[in-house]
Design an enzyme around this catalytic site. Structure first.
Site, PDB file in Angstrom:
ATOM      1  N   GLU A   1      -4.786 -22.269  -9.989  1.00 14.53           N
ATOM      2  CA  GLU A   1      -3.742 -21.265 -10.150  1.00 14.53           C
ATOM      3  C   GLU A   1      -3.236 -20.939  -8.743  1.00 14.53           C
ATOM      4  OE1 GLU A   1      -2.741 -16.681 -11.221  1.00 14.53           O
ATOM      5  OE2 GLU A   1      -4.654 -17.290 -10.391  1.00 14.53           O
TER       6      GLU A   1
ATOM      7  N   ASP B   1      -9.210 -19.539 -10.252  1.00 15.54           N
ATOM      8  CA  ASP B   1      -8.343 -18.365 -10.190  1.00 15.54           C
ATOM      9  C   ASP B   1      -7.951 -18.024  -8.755  1.00 15.54           C
ATOM     10  OD1 ASP B   1      -7.183 -15.873 -11.385  1.00 15.54           O
ATOM     11  OD2 ASP B   1      -8.716 -14.928 -10.141  1.00 15.54           O
TER      12      ASP B   1
END
Length: 834
Positions: free
Chosen positions: A565, A511
């Protein structure tokens, strides 16, 4: 003889000898100076050796100074080498004479005061059994608050050997005994309502080995989760739990819990100064007990912290850690684990269903499904739709439900919201047995400021940067890991390996990588610090991410993947580290998502002015191994659901959604779809509610879900749709410039030149008849998919199952197809013979 000759003769006869003597004396003086310096260095070395020996005497070799007690063989966990042992102990010594108060008062007043305040930094120097300087007696001391009487009993026969005398306020008990031989003992504590026989934790050897300390200090202990934290085990022949905590700047640390009344005085820990870890083996404490660590900072503040390495916790909002036994789970997914490397390669079809476990489905009373209930319901649902993978939003324990798991506190503990750790293992195993991979959303970029968490863990900025211009993420009000500190980087890398090894996750979606890579991410001028070269690149994060990916690919079970990401144009995110890249296997294509969604929001009458938003992504589609992600981030914070983003009336919105999903699946790149989008959920996602499953009663929603299932099956079955996702030879435009009619067409090409599909998308509600596109081969082009089919809730317009080519040159090809293009629809045709 001249004057000169006389002086020369005199020097030859006499003068040189005095000069030589002076030289010799000077040399001797210098040698003596050097010898003096050497002696001073030797003295300093001896002082250092003496100090080291004292530390070793106190912290490393308690067995040698505690009545010469022999311990059973201890296996050095890190190296697997058995340490040498002494012979079995002689029979215990029975003390005949009664203890006197003078015998008990054998503790320095300062030591006693610090013990009673819970502030002693070296409890092993005071508590337990200690040889007197005469070596003829030993002193036994124990701190047992609330005990009215404490007896020393034989460890083998439970015979009472002596009664300890209370010291001071009576919470400390002590006795001096003659020690003609080894003494193996236990303590019998008499409380107001019970009697307990206890093993003395301060008579036990250290839990951590020297190799553990060395690797932890260097930040190279990839199995750190097997040594730090709480570990039920047999140590020194005793059953109990070994506790270990990295808190180098704390002045003292205790483990507190349900087993000691949460009293920080009872189980003060030993500091291993070589690595900054505090440790204690507590006999008799087993699985299920709740615990935390009580720390005293150098400023005198008292902190109560959850275990960063805890493998279980209480269910939120409670915050205690829970002792968890090593898993004896018997995995049955060997076949999947052997074959997954091929199933997750860049040439494989990867279609990911992203799930938030707490809101996918709930019981009528609002309770979320457990791991086992999710396995019963979610796995067959996803498998029936043809997805290849499930991706779980973060499941490491997090206190705030509204963070969706992106603010974890206990990174090694699967959230207790859905069950115990082995239930998660069962879920993953059942996914594998059903042919589904499982990816985990993992959060190494930041952590919350909860008081029981990592923030100012030992009274200092241990895990985070001290300077808020680096250590505070202003957008999320969270703290940023200090990745330049090797112990912190090791903590995170060990955590990544933990999930991949212990739970058989097939990969990690990392993330917020962009927030890690840039020092000025979400920061205004003056709110960030440049790197050593004056730039905005976070060099420590770059080094960490490269090390992370290299470690995962080398040390995790074979075939594990990492997905970034990353929302910027940072180059070579998915290139190997050896080639100068970050080493990820895949990268989310955020640019494609933003461009194409902005296009789909436009009213069809104006789309012809924005066709470049659909085609621009093909200019960089081969620069990375991309995942086309339509994730949870696109259906929250007033953005609306995917269906709500589409213009037009109800029929047109569903048609636009079907067209967009077909466009995604025919575009180069792996696929990801957030839950609910597969059936066109109309309401924006709410983490506190389950999906609107009632919408499946609507034929339009049921049609969208049927289309997604067919898209997944077509994508997996047709190699030309996935084998060359990052290879420009796998894609060729037929027409990307028909902005007047807002139609685009292309071919996806497989390993063989004649293995291809033709894709045509009409982004207007106007049907197009006789629409001609060029094709390279003559023959019948079978219609594989029509997003406007009646089965999907469309109008049913189409080409009656296929079209034969005509020898009419078009778009630089010798043949062409004359097509009927349905409104707001995508068509996919197979090449002749395929």
């Amino acid at each position: 003889m001249t004057g000169i000759g006389a002086r020369t003769a005199w020097r030859n006869a006499v003068g040189r000898r005095p000069r030589n003597a002076r030289r010799v004396s000077r040399i001797a003086y210098r040698v003596s100076r050097v010898a003096c310096r050497v002696s001073r260095i030797a003295y300093r070395v001896s002082r250092i050796a003496y100090r080291v020996s004292r530390v070793a005497w106190r912290n490393v070799a308690p067995a040698a100074r505690r009545a010469h007690r022999p311990f059973p063989a201890v296996i050095h966990i890190a190296s697997g080498i058995p340490l040498p042992t002494e012979p079995l102990p002689a029979p215990p010594v029975v003390v005949d004479r009664p203890a006197s108060p003078d015998d008990a008062a054998l503790i320095a007043p300062d030591d006693l005061a610090r013990l009673l305040r819970g502030e002693h930094d070296d409890p092993f120097a005071v508590l337990g059994i200690h040889a007197e300087s005469s070596a003829r007696d030993v002193v036994v001391r124990c701190l047992l608050p609330g005990a009215a009487r404490v007896e020393l009993i034989d460890a083998a026969s439970a015979r009472t050997l002596a009664t300890l005398s209370p010291v001071g306020s009576g919470e400390l008990h002590a006795i001096r005994l003659p020690a003609p031989g080894p003494l193996r003992y236990r303590l019998r504590a008499h409380y107001a309502d019970t009697v307990r026989d206890l093993d003395d934790p301060y008579a036990c050897t250290p839990w951590l080995g020297s190799l553990d300390c060395h690797l932890l200090a260097r930040g190279e202990h990839r199995d750190a989760y097997r040594r730090l934290g709480a570990h039920p085990c047999v140590h020194d022949g005793l059953e109990g739990t070994a506790f270990a905590l990295w808190a180098p700047n704390a002045s003292c640390v205790s483990v507190v819990g349900s087993f000691n009344g949460w009293d920080a005085r009872v189980h003060a820990m030993r500091k291993r100064i070589e690595c900054g870890v505090w440790e204690l083996f507590v006999p008799g404490v087993g699985c299920g007990a709740l615990y935390k660590f009580a720390l005293r900072t150098r400023d005198g503040d008292r902190l109560l912290k959850a275990d960063p390495y805890a493998r279980r916790t209480e269910a939120p909002p409670r915050t205690a850690s829970r002792i968890c036994a090593p898993s004896a789970f018997g995995w049955r997914d060997d076949a999947w684990m052997r074959e997954r490397a091929a199933a997750q390669s860049a040439h494989a079809p990867i279609a990911i269903y992203e799930v938030h476990l707490d809101s996918w489905r709930r019981h009528p009373d609002g309770r979320a499904y457990s791991y086992d209930e999710l396995a019963d319901a979610l796995i067959p649902y996803v498998a029936a739709l043809g997805f290849t993978h499930v991706e779980l939003l973060p499941i490491a324990e997090y206190p705030f439900a509204g963070s969706w798991g992106y603010q974890p506190v206990s990174l090694f503990a699967p959230s207790a919201r859905w069950g115990e750790p082995d239930a998660l293992r069962r879920f993953v195993e059942r996914c594998h047995l059903a042919g589904l991979g499982v990816l985990l959303d993992w959060v190494p970029a930041h952590f919350p400021q909860d008081a029981h968490g990592l923030a100012r863990f030992d009274g200092t900025h241990l895990y985070e940067h001290e300077d808020r211009r680096v250590g505070l993420h202003r957008g999320w009000n969270t703290l940023v890991y200090n990745l330049g500190r090797h112990e912190v980087a090791n903590f995170l890398i060990a955590n990544a390996l933990y999930w991949l090894r212990e739970f058989h996750f097939d990969g990690l979606r990392v993330d917020a990588v962009a927030s890690m890579l840039y020092l000025d991410y979400d920061r205004d001028d003056g709110q960030w610090l440049p790197n050593v070269h004056g730039g905005r690149e976070n060099l420590e994060a770059v080094a960490f991410l490269r090390r992370l990916n290299e470690t995962v690919h080398a040390d995790a079970p074979q075939g594990a993947i990492t997905i970034a990401e990353e929302s910027t144009a940072w180059p070579m995110v998915s290139a190997p580290v050896a080639a100068g890249g970050l080493g990820f296997d895949f990268k989310w294509n955020m640019g494609w998502m933003n461009d194409t969604l902005s296009f789909m929001r436009v009213d069809p009458i104006h789309r012809r002015f924005h066709l470049d938003r659909l085609t621009f992504g093909l200019l960089y589609a081969w620069s990375e191994q991309f995942v086309l992600a339509l994730s949870h981030d696109e259906v929250v914070h007033a953005k609306g659901s995917l269906l709500a983003k589409m213009p037009g009336d109800a029929w047109q919105r569903h048609a636009n959604l079907r067209l967009y999903l077909a466009f995604q699946y025919a575009h180069p790149g792996k696929k990801l779809l957030f839950m609910g989008s597969e059936f066109g959920q109309e309401r924006e996602w709410n983490h506190d509610r389950e999906l609107d499953w009632a919408r499946l009663a609507d034929p339009a929603s049921a049609g969208v879900r049927r289309l997604v299932g067919d898209l997944n099956r077509l994508y997996r079955r047709r190699g030309c749709l996935h084998r060359r996702d990052a290879d420009s030879r796998g894609f060729r435009w037929i027409d990307c410039a028909d902005s007047h009619q807002t139609v685009i067409a292309w071919r996806r090409i497989g390993d063989a030149p004649d293995d291809f599909v033709v894709v045509v998308c009409n982004f207007t509600p106007q049907p197009r008849t006789g629409y001609r596109i060029g094709v390279p081969a003559a023959g019948f082009y079978r219609e594989l998919l029509n997003s406007d089919a009646a089965d999907y809730g469309g109008s049913g317009l189409g080409n009656l199952g296929g079209v034969s080519s005509e020898p009419v040159p078009m778009h630089g090809e010798p043949h062409s197809l004359s097509l009927l293009l349905p409104p707001l629809a995508a068509l996919v045709f197979a090449a002749p013979g395929h």
